[in-house]
Design a protein around this motif. Structure first.
Motif, mmCIF file in Angstrom:
data_model
loop_
_atom_site.group_PDB
_atom_site.id
_atom_site.type_symbol
_atom_site.label_atom_id
_atom_site.label_comp_id
_atom_site.label_asym_id
_atom_site.label_seq_id
_atom_site.Cartn_x
_atom_site.Cartn_y
_atom_site.Cartn_z
ATOM 1 N N ILE A 1 -4.115 -79.167 -6.010
ATOM 2 C CA ILE A 1 -3.774 -79.726 -7.291
ATOM 3 C C ILE A 1 -5.030 -79.403 -8.093
ATOM 4 C CG2 ILE A 1 -3.412 -81.899 -8.634
ATOM 5 C CD1 ILE A 1 -0.843 -80.755 -7.648
ATOM 6 N N LEU A 2 -6.137 -79.877 -7.625
ATOM 7 C CA LEU A 2 -7.343 -79.815 -8.327
ATOM 8 C C LEU A 2 -7.514 -78.115 -8.881
ATOM 9 C CD1 LEU A 2 -10.226 -81.965 -7.069
ATOM 10 C CD2 LEU A 2 -9.398 -81.994 -9.438
ATOM 11 N N LEU A 3 -7.294 -77.238 -7.673
ATOM 12 C CA LEU A 3 -7.635 -75.721 -8.311
ATOM 13 C C LEU A 3 -6.316 -75.249 -9.168
ATOM 14 C CD1 LEU A 3 -8.501 -74.551 -4.633
ATOM 15 C CD2 LEU A 3 -9.938 -74.567 -6.457
ATOM 16 N N LYS A 4 -5.357 -75.962 -8.962
ATOM 17 C CA LYS A 4 -3.981 -75.524 -9.923
ATOM 18 C C LYS A 4 -4.529 -76.096 -11.202
ATOM 19 C CE LYS A 4 -0.565 -75.402 -6.471
ATOM 20 N NZ LYS A 4 0.884 -76.366 -6.054
ATOM 21 N N MET A 5 -4.915 -77.325 -11.352
ATOM 22 C CA MET A 5 -5.292 -77.652 -12.664
ATOM 23 C C MET A 5 -6.472 -77.066 -13.285
ATOM 24 S SD MET A 5 -5.553 -81.871 -12.095
ATOM 25 C CE MET A 5 -5.916 -82.548 -13.880
ATOM 26 N N LEU A 6 -7.307 -76.418 -12.629
ATOM 27 C CA LEU A 6 -8.624 -75.659 -12.934
ATOM 28 C C LEU A 6 -7.861 -74.480 -13.521
ATOM 29 C CD1 LEU A 6 -11.407 -74.986 -13.757
ATOM 30 C CD2 LEU A 6 -11.602 -74.204 -11.395
ATOM 31 N N GLY A 7 -7.060 -73.802 -12.812
ATOM 32 C CA GLY A 7 -6.318 -72.511 -13.157
ATOM 33 C C GLY A 7 -5.363 -72.577 -14.158
ATOM 34 N N ILE A 8 -4.702 -73.960 -14.434
ATOM 35 C CA ILE A 8 -3.945 -73.704 -15.817
ATOM 36 C C ILE A 8 -4.844 -73.876 -16.919
ATOM 37 C CG2 ILE A 8 -2.544 -75.732 -16.967
ATOM 38 C CD1 ILE A 8 -1.021 -73.915 -15.113
ATOM 39 N N SER A 9 -5.960 -74.736 -16.855
ATOM 40 C CA SER A 9 -6.913 -74.693 -18.009
ATOM 41 C C SER A 9 -7.511 -73.480 -18.505
ATOM 42 C CB SER A 9 -7.991 -75.741 -17.501
ATOM 43 O OG SER A 9 -8.946 -75.830 -18.608
ATOM 44 N N LEU A 10 -7.976 -72.698 -17.072
ATOM 45 C CA LEU A 10 -8.470 -71.390 -17.625
ATOM 46 C C LEU A 10 -7.553 -70.293 -18.219
ATOM 47 C CD1 LEU A 10 -10.688 -70.877 -14.518
ATOM 48 C CD2 LEU A 10 -11.316 -71.331 -16.504
ATOM 49 N N LEU A 11 -6.081 -70.521 -17.523
ATOM 50 C CA LEU A 11 -4.988 -69.574 -18.318
ATOM 51 C C LEU A 11 -4.877 -69.992 -19.731
ATOM 52 C CD1 LEU A 11 -2.640 -69.323 -15.362
ATOM 53 C CD2 LEU A 11 -3.997 -67.522 -16.522
ATOM 54 N N THR A 12 -4.939 -71.480 -20.032
ATOM 55 C CA THR A 12 -4.505 -71.764 -21.222
ATOM 56 C C THR A 12 -5.810 -71.416 -22.292
ATOM 57 O OG1 THR A 12 -3.528 -73.796 -20.601
ATOM 58 C CG2 THR A 12 -4.382 -73.779 -22.864
ATOM 59 N N GLN A 13 -7.015 -71.531 -21.875
ATOM 60 C CA GLN A 13 -8.040 -70.890 -22.589
ATOM 61 C C GLN A 13 -8.099 -69.334 -22.878
ATOM 62 O OE1 GLN A 13 -12.028 -73.036 -21.845
ATOM 63 N NE2 GLN A 13 -10.871 -73.924 -20.149
ATOM 64 N N PHE A 14 -7.558 -68.984 -21.764
ATOM 65 C CA PHE A 14 -7.562 -67.177 -21.641
ATOM 66 C C PHE A 14 -6.657 -66.762 -22.877
ATOM 67 C CE2 PHE A 14 -5.759 -63.382 -20.438
ATOM 68 C CZ PHE A 14 -6.899 -62.535 -20.286
ATOM 69 N N PHE A 15 -5.406 -67.459 -22.718
ATOM 70 C CA PHE A 15 -4.184 -67.035 -23.806
ATOM 71 C C PHE A 15 -4.812 -67.293 -25.175
ATOM 72 C CE2 PHE A 15 -0.669 -68.360 -26.444
ATOM 73 C CZ PHE A 15 0.166 -67.271 -26.314
ATOM 74 N N LEU A 16 -5.518 -68.479 -25.599
ATOM 75 C CA LEU A 16 -5.656 -68.682 -26.816
ATOM 76 C C LEU A 16 -6.942 -67.702 -27.377
ATOM 77 C CD1 LEU A 16 -5.907 -72.613 -26.694
ATOM 78 C CD2 LEU A 16 -4.322 -71.176 -28.024
ATOM 79 N N LEU A 17 -7.839 -67.469 -26.261
ATOM 80 C CA LEU A 17 -8.971 -66.592 -26.828
ATOM 81 C C LEU A 17 -8.804 -65.208 -26.579
ATOM 82 C CD1 LEU A 17 -11.793 -68.920 -25.107
ATOM 83 C CD2 LEU A 17 -11.124 -68.750 -27.500
ATOM 84 N N ILE A 18 -8.030 -64.550 -25.817
ATOM 85 C CA ILE A 18 -8.017 -63.163 -25.720
ATOM 86 C C ILE A 18 -7.849 -62.441 -26.757
ATOM 87 C CG2 ILE A 18 -5.631 -63.188 -25.262
ATOM 88 C CD1 ILE A 18 -8.195 -60.951 -23.312
ATOM 89 N N PRO A 19 -7.106 -62.639 -27.896
ATOM 90 C CA PRO A 19 -7.371 -61.845 -29.058
ATOM 91 C C PRO A 19 -8.575 -61.738 -29.829
ATOM 92 C CG PRO A 19 -5.560 -63.505 -29.325
ATOM 93 C CD PRO A 19 -6.140 -64.030 -28.020
ATOM 94 N N PHE A 20 -9.443 -62.691 -29.607
ATOM 95 C CA PHE A 20 -10.601 -62.791 -29.876
ATOM 96 C C PHE A 20 -11.706 -61.922 -29.185
ATOM 97 C CE2 PHE A 20 -8.684 -66.950 -31.122
ATOM 98 C CZ PHE A 20 -8.344 -66.313 -32.416
ATOM 99 N N ILE A 21 -11.410 -61.903 -27.711
ATOM 100 C CA ILE A 21 -12.294 -61.481 -26.712
ATOM 101 C C ILE A 21 -11.968 -59.805 -26.775
ATOM 102 C CG2 ILE A 21 -12.494 -60.956 -24.431
ATOM 103 C CD1 ILE A 21 -11.833 -63.918 -24.057
ATOM 104 N N THR A 22 -10.868 -59.339 -27.006
ATOM 105 C CA THR A 22 -10.328 -57.845 -27.164
ATOM 106 C C THR A 22 -10.993 -57.405 -28.688
ATOM 107 O OG1 THR A 22 -8.282 -58.612 -27.736
ATOM 108 C CG2 THR A 22 -8.869 -57.976 -25.400
ATOM 109 N N GLY A 23 -10.874 -58.334 -29.716
ATOM 110 C CA GLY A 23 -10.823 -57.919 -30.862
ATOM 111 C C GLY A 23 -12.254 -57.986 -31.169
ATOM 112 N N GLY A 24 -13.486 -58.171 -30.307
ATOM 113 C CA GLY A 24 -14.849 -58.403 -30.701
ATOM 114 C C GLY A 24 -15.259 -59.469 -31.732
ATOM 115 N N THR A 25 -14.558 -60.311 -31.834
ATOM 116 C CA THR A 25 -15.047 -61.609 -32.533
ATOM 117 C C THR A 25 -15.191 -63.061 -31.812
ATOM 118 O OG1 THR A 25 -12.685 -62.215 -33.002
ATOM 119 C CG2 THR A 25 -13.789 -60.615 -34.759
ATOM 120 N N PHE A 26 -15.180 -62.595 -30.674
ATOM 121 C CA PHE A 26 -15.293 -64.024 -29.776
ATOM 122 C C PHE A 26 -16.644 -64.584 -29.984
ATOM 123 C CE2 PHE A 26 -17.289 -65.954 -25.922
ATOM 124 C CZ PHE A 26 -16.354 -66.908 -25.643
ATOM 125 N N TRP A 27 -17.715 -64.181 -30.191
ATOM 126 C CA TRP A 27 -18.767 -64.767 -30.715
ATOM 127 C C TRP A 27 -18.977 -65.424 -32.000
ATOM 128 C CZ3 TRP A 27 -21.777 -66.040 -26.928
ATOM 129 C CH2 TRP A 27 -21.506 -65.255 -25.642
#
Length: 416
Positions: A200-226
């Protein structure tokens, strides 16, 4: 027909009258709001994302977290032109209103076994202090508050994957939600002592990371993450004033107008900003004592959390939210908003509604005292500050009542 039959089923959290009231508010909601947000910054950022893509929005002057910027991007796509984006910016209120309703319904539904009054959700939905930020001001405070409330509910009910999603999302809606992270951790620790499950802990960590990845991926790929990182890093200090129209502690101790004082100036040996941090973290440590010790007792003796513990949890969260607003510098007039929903949860479980009523009045007096839409607060800000102080005083007295029973409870559990 089946949809309406289901909506008439009292076992569901959403009823037909909720939809009717929501539709009524949409029909009468003012098309105006706080100009600099609703008619300037937000449509400007929405159009920027519409023209340049979501990935480039952090190249504008935005200082908002990713979740809402995703919303502004899709708002612009739905409108389809610069003219419509600016003309219909008031429609963003409809989006915020969904969260006002969501928070009220979630609390009324999740806590229904603790109270007996009917239509409890309307204590919030008919509450002008609660709706003001959305309906009149046109602000998004209902969004992070709802995420925090859902995160606490899901953790307490052991809906762990949903909890990971909402707890993560709350931070990415508004960074101030970070003050509720200790509550997420405390309830998680309690649940792990009840039943430890590494998967459950690992799944929770996975959900958290996936949520962050979905929200941040446009800025990571677009070069504006920093640029996003820069927004996070500079969020503390963006409005370096002792108060940004929050009628709080500083209106009681400072002779000058707190909105004109830089919080990096010295005051009684420290800067105003450092005094705010010291007061907040020092008083917060006291506030957490009853909850931490009761959690320790429940965890050590594998005791199932009861209504008193749940009431203590909501009361502690509400007190922390009020303290954050009351003693820190750089506070806006709206930042006491989360306390309304949190004191409401405490009221439903405990049957004591005084704090909920007082904080609703204090919040309304602050936001309308600054905005002056209704002219409901003709008094000096100091009177509103005293009202918030009274809310905190009563909260501390109630927390002291919980603390007095800790030693006896520990001894009783040890004997059993």
């Amino acid at each position: 027909m089946k949809i309406f039959q289901r909506l008439s089923d009292n076992s569901l959290p959403i009823q037909w009258h909720h939809l009717l009231f929501f539709s009524l508010l949409v029909a009468i909601i003012p098309h105006t709001g706080f100009y600099f947000d609703l008619n300037n910054d937000w449509p400007r950022w929405s159009y920027y994302a519409f023209e340049n893509g979501l990935s480039q929005i952090y190249n504008s002057d935005t200082n908002y977290m990713p979740f809402y910027l995703h919303g502004l991007y899709w708002f612009g796509k739905l409108q389809g032109s610069k003219e419509l984006i600016y003309a219909n910016s008031y429609q963003l209120k409809y989006f915020f209103l969904l969260f006002d309703f969501g928070c009220a319904l979630a609390l009324a539904w999740a806590l229904r076994k603790y109270y007996s009054i009917k239509f409890a959700e309307y204590l919030l939905l008919f509450n002008l202090g609660y709706l003001y930020c959305t309906v009149i001001w046109g602000q998004l405070d209902s969004m992070p508050t709802t995420m925090v409330v859902l995160g606490i509910i899901c953790l307490f009910e052991r809906k762990m994957l949903w909890a990971a999603f909402f707890c993560t999302l709350s931070i990415y809606v508004k960074l101030q939600a970070i003050i509720f992270v200790p509550f997420f951790v405390i309830i998680l620790v309690y649940q792990l002592f009840q039943k430890f499950d590494r998967w459950i802990l690992l799944k929770m960590l996975g959900i958290s990371l996936l949520t962050q990845f979905f929200l941040l991926i446009p800025f990571i790929t677009g070069g504006t993450f920093w640029n996003f990182i820069k927004v996070v890093r500079e969020s503390v200090g963006f409005f370096p004033r002792v108060s940004w129209h929050a009628y709080n502690f500083w209106y009681l101790v400072v002779k000058q107008d707190p909105t004109l004082l830089n919080d990096t100036l010295p005051f009684a040996g420290l800067t105003y900003k450092k005094w705010g941090f010291l007061l907040f973290f020092g008083s917060s440590a006291l506030v957490f004592i009853p909850l931490l010790f009761r959690t320790y007792i429940f965890a050590r003796f594998k005791k199932i959390a009861d209504a008193d513990y749940y009431a203590l949890l909501w009361l502690t969260a509400a007190t922390i939210a009020t303290l954050f607003f009351f003693v820190n510098t750089q506070m806006h007039e709206r930042y006491s908003y989360p306390a309304i929903a949190l004191y409401f949860a405490y009221a439903l479980i405990s049957g004591q509604y005084s704090l909920f009523a007082l904080v609703s009045v204090a919040h309304l007096a602050n936001v309308d005292g600054m905005n002056k839409y209704f002219g409901l607060n003709p008094y000096k800000p100091e009177y509103t500050a005293l009202l918030f102080g009274l809310v905190l005083l009563i909260s501390f007295i109630k927390l002291l009542g919980f603390a007095k029973n800790l030693k006896r409870e520990y001894t009783q559990q040890a004997k059993n």
